[in-house]
Design a protein around this motif. Structure first.
Motif, short mmCIF file in Angstrom:
data_model
loop_
_atom_site.label_atom_id
_atom_site.label_comp_id
_atom_site.label_asym_id
_atom_site.label_seq_id
_atom_site.Cartn_x
_atom_site.Cartn_y
_atom_site.Cartn_z
N ASP A 248 0.84 -1.21 0.00
CA ASP A 248 0.00 0.00 0.00
C ASP A 248 0.87 1.26 0.00
O ASP A 248 2.10 1.19 0.03
CB ASP A 248 -1.02 -0.02 1.15
CG ASP A 248 -0.40 0.18 2.53
OD1 ASP A 248 0.74 0.67 2.64
OD2 ASP A 248 -1.08 -0.16 3.53
N VAL A 249 0.23 2.42 -0.04
CA VAL A 249 0.96 3.68 -0.19
C VAL A 249 1.76 4.07 1.05
O VAL A 249 2.59 4.97 0.98
CB VAL A 249 0.00 4.83 -0.56
CG1 VAL A 249 -0.66 4.59 -1.90
CG2 VAL A 249 -1.05 5.06 0.52
N TYR A 250 1.51 3.41 2.19
CA TYR A 250 2.26 3.71 3.40
C TYR A 250 3.37 2.70 3.67
O TYR A 250 3.99 2.73 4.73
CB TYR A 250 1.31 3.81 4.59
CG TYR A 250 0.23 4.84 4.38
CD1 TYR A 250 0.55 6.19 4.31
CD2 TYR A 250 -1.10 4.47 4.23
CE1 TYR A 250 -0.43 7.14 4.08
CE2 TYR A 250 -2.08 5.41 4.00
CZ TYR A 250 -1.73 6.76 3.93
OH TYR A 250 -2.71 7.69 3.70
N GLY A 251 3.59 1.79 2.74
CA GLY A 251 4.68 0.84 2.89
C GLY A 251 4.32 -0.49 3.50
O GLY A 251 5.18 -1.36 3.63
N HIS A 252 3.06 -0.70 3.91
CA HIS A 252 2.66 -2.02 4.39
C HIS A 252 2.73 -3.01 3.23
O HIS A 252 2.26 -2.70 2.12
CB HIS A 252 1.24 -1.99 4.94
CG HIS A 252 1.05 -1.06 6.10
ND1 HIS A 252 0.34 0.11 5.99
CD2 HIS A 252 1.49 -1.12 7.37
CE1 HIS A 252 0.34 0.73 7.16
NE2 HIS A 252 1.03 0.01 8.01
N ARG A 253 3.27 -4.17 3.48
CA ARG A 253 3.38 -5.18 2.43
C ARG A 253 2.97 -6.54 3.00
O ARG A 253 3.38 -6.91 4.09
CB ARG A 253 4.81 -5.25 1.90
CG ARG A 253 5.06 -6.36 0.90
CD ARG A 253 6.43 -6.22 0.26
NE ARG A 253 6.42 -5.14 -0.72
CZ ARG A 253 7.51 -4.71 -1.36
NH1 ARG A 253 8.68 -5.25 -1.09
NH2 ARG A 253 7.41 -3.75 -2.24
N ALA A 254 2.15 -7.25 2.25
CA ALA A 254 1.68 -8.56 2.69
C ALA A 254 1.66 -9.50 1.50
O ALA A 254 1.40 -9.08 0.36
CB ALA A 254 0.29 -8.46 3.30
N THR A 255 1.93 -10.77 1.76
CA THR A 255 1.94 -11.78 0.71
C THR A 255 0.95 -12.89 1.06
O THR A 255 1.02 -13.47 2.14
CB THR A 255 3.34 -12.39 0.53
OG1 THR A 255 4.26 -11.35 0.22
CG2 THR A 255 3.34 -13.41 -0.60
N ALA A 256 0.04 -13.16 0.15
CA ALA A 256 -0.93 -14.24 0.32
C ALA A 256 -0.58 -15.37 -0.64
O ALA A 256 -0.16 -15.11 -1.78
CB ALA A 256 -2.34 -13.75 0.05
N THR A 257 -0.72 -16.60 -0.19
CA THR A 257 -0.42 -17.75 -1.04
C THR A 257 -1.68 -18.59 -1.25
O THR A 257 -2.68 -18.43 -0.55
CB THR A 257 0.67 -18.63 -0.39
OG1 THR A 257 0.19 -19.11 0.88
CG2 THR A 257 1.95 -17.85 -0.18
N GLY A 258 -1.60 -19.48 -2.23
CA GLY A 258 -2.71 -20.40 -2.46
C GLY A 258 -3.91 -19.81 -3.15
O GLY A 258 -5.00 -20.38 -3.10
N THR A 271 -4.18 -13.70 5.33
CA THR A 271 -3.20 -12.63 5.56
C THR A 271 -3.87 -11.27 5.65
O THR A 271 -4.60 -10.87 4.74
CB THR A 271 -2.17 -12.59 4.41
OG1 THR A 271 -1.55 -13.86 4.30
CG2 THR A 271 -1.11 -11.53 4.67
N ARG A 272 -3.60 -10.57 6.74
CA ARG A 272 -4.08 -9.19 6.89
C ARG A 272 -3.03 -8.23 6.35
O ARG A 272 -1.84 -8.49 6.43
CB ARG A 272 -4.37 -8.87 8.35
CG ARG A 272 -5.64 -9.54 8.89
CD ARG A 272 -5.84 -9.21 10.36
NE ARG A 272 -7.07 -9.77 10.86
CZ ARG A 272 -8.23 -9.10 10.92
NH1 ARG A 272 -8.27 -7.84 10.53
NH2 ARG A 272 -9.32 -9.67 11.37
N MET A 273 -3.50 -7.09 5.88
CA MET A 273 -2.59 -6.10 5.32
C MET A 273 -1.72 -5.47 6.39
O MET A 273 -0.54 -5.19 6.17
CB MET A 273 -3.40 -5.02 4.59
CG MET A 273 -2.56 -4.12 3.71
SD MET A 273 -1.91 -5.01 2.29
CE MET A 273 -0.49 -4.01 1.88
N THR A 280 3.96 -11.07 6.67
CA THR A 280 4.43 -10.82 5.31
C THR A 280 4.12 -11.99 4.39
O THR A 280 4.12 -11.85 3.18
CB THR A 280 5.94 -10.59 5.31
OG1 THR A 280 6.59 -11.70 5.94
CG2 THR A 280 6.28 -9.33 6.07
N THR A 281 3.84 -13.15 4.94
CA THR A 281 3.45 -14.30 4.12
C THR A 281 2.28 -15.01 4.76
O THR A 281 2.10 -14.98 5.97
CB THR A 281 4.62 -15.31 3.98
OG1 THR A 281 5.02 -15.75 5.28
CG2 THR A 281 5.79 -14.66 3.28
N ALA A 282 1.47 -15.66 3.93
CA ALA A 282 0.32 -16.40 4.44
C ALA A 282 0.76 -17.80 4.83
O ALA A 282 1.62 -18.40 4.19
CB ALA A 282 -0.78 -16.46 3.39
#
Length: 336
Positions: A248-258, A271-273, A280-282
């Protein structure tokens, strides 16, 4: 109003599926005559300036952009903006942001082209304050005829801040930084998607998104945001399942798999943002819902207080280019 539909990708000989233009909102009945008059007046001004330039006369000076108002960018950070609000009814449709439907609480807003920013504002929230108080609304739609600072609220949201009889009221508004999330990230592969054409809609991210990437053959591939809010890889990303990285624009990063190739179905990841439970990973594969209507709605999208629930934060300058506030232009000295 919009028809709430996103364009379907037609088959082409080149293997890509360029989308057709998205449905557009019509100006409310109450404004059409005013807009027509304004258009004629604007045409007269253009003609006058053109004639003046051809005749050697100095053209009239234009007013500079309003200080603090982003140019072709969504509202972000802790800045407060002033403007006006009107209202309309999406009739249950999800607007230009391609949501399967309007939020259950029906508190949403359509932004003009400069603040809608080709879909960059989609999924964010604004706190809007009017004569009666403050309401929190989801950015869901585009208002093609709205100038910067003009918010077209849902009828229900407008009624929270003003008497609907007024029709138009002055408001102030600001972006909500890190609003409460209704749950983990959701993903919806567009109808017509396949291993050869990939388009995904990301939901429940809270803040406006900066990027979406899909992992393929051990490398991350960036998807291109479309103005109807799907993220596209025109050449496809393989058959899946997919790992999808969202920033997102504030630098939060999340990775969802599957995330699986299930076009038209909303898949809720684990995974929550950001916030409690964010990672960072699901850890597990996403669980698809039975239909788009089963998607959870952000019940926490209303704020009874005029103060945003989250402390203002500045966007990460390394992640933002198109969403940085524009510097107001300087009026030439000859304009006085």
């Amino acid at each position: 109003m919009t028809d709430g539909s996103a364009p379907h990708p037609p088959t082409t000989t080149g293997g890509e599926h360029p989308p057709t233009p998205v449905g557009r909102r019509r100006a409310p009945v109450r404004t059409r005559r005013r807009l027509a008059a304004a258009g004629l007046a604007g045409l007269a001004v253009v003609v006058a300036v053109t004639l003046a330039v051809r005749g050697g006369a100095a053209p009239a000076c234009a007013a500079p952009p309003r200080a603090g108002l982003p140019l072709a960018a969504p509202p972000v950070g802790g800045a407060t903006y002033t403007g006006k609000a009107t209202f309309y009814d999406s009739e249950g449709a999800g607007g230009n942001c391609s949501r399967p439907a309007a939020p259950a609480n029906r508190l949403y807003v359509a932004l003009g082209p400069s603040e809608y920013a080709a879909g960059a504002a989609c999924g964010g929230f604004l706190d809007v304050t009017g004569p009666r108080g403050t309401v929190r609304v989801l950015v869901m739609d585009q208002c093609p005829e709205c100038a910067p600072g003009h918010l077209d609220l849902s009828a229900e949201a407008f009624a929270r801040i003003a008497d609907p009889v007024q029709g138009v009221v002055k408001v102030s508004y600001r972006a909500v930084v890190n609003p409460s999330l209704p749950g983990p990230l959701t993903f919806r592969l567009k109808e017509g998607a396949s291993q050869w054409w990939f388009a995904v809609l990301v939901g429940d991210h809270g803040n406006p998104l900066r990027s979406v990437e899909v992992r393929q053959n051990g490398a991350w591939r960036a998807a291109d945001r479309q103005d109807y809010n799907y993220w596209l890889i025109a050449s496809g990303a393989g058959p899946g399942p997919y790992s999808i990285r969202v920033t997102d624009v504030y630098g939060h990063r999340a990775t969802a798999t599957g995330i699986r190739m299930l076009p038209g179905q909303v898949q809720r990841s684990t995974t929550r943002m950001y916030g409690a439970g964010a990672a960072t990973t699901a850890a597990r594969a996403a669980k698809p819902s039975r239909s788009p209507s089963a998607r959870a709605t952000p019940k926490a999208s209303v704020s009874p207080s005029p103060t945003p629930s989250a402390a203002p934060a500045e966007p990460d300058p390394t992640l933002i280019d198109a969403v940085a506030p524009a510097t107001p232009s300087t009026v030439p000295a000859a304009c006085g």
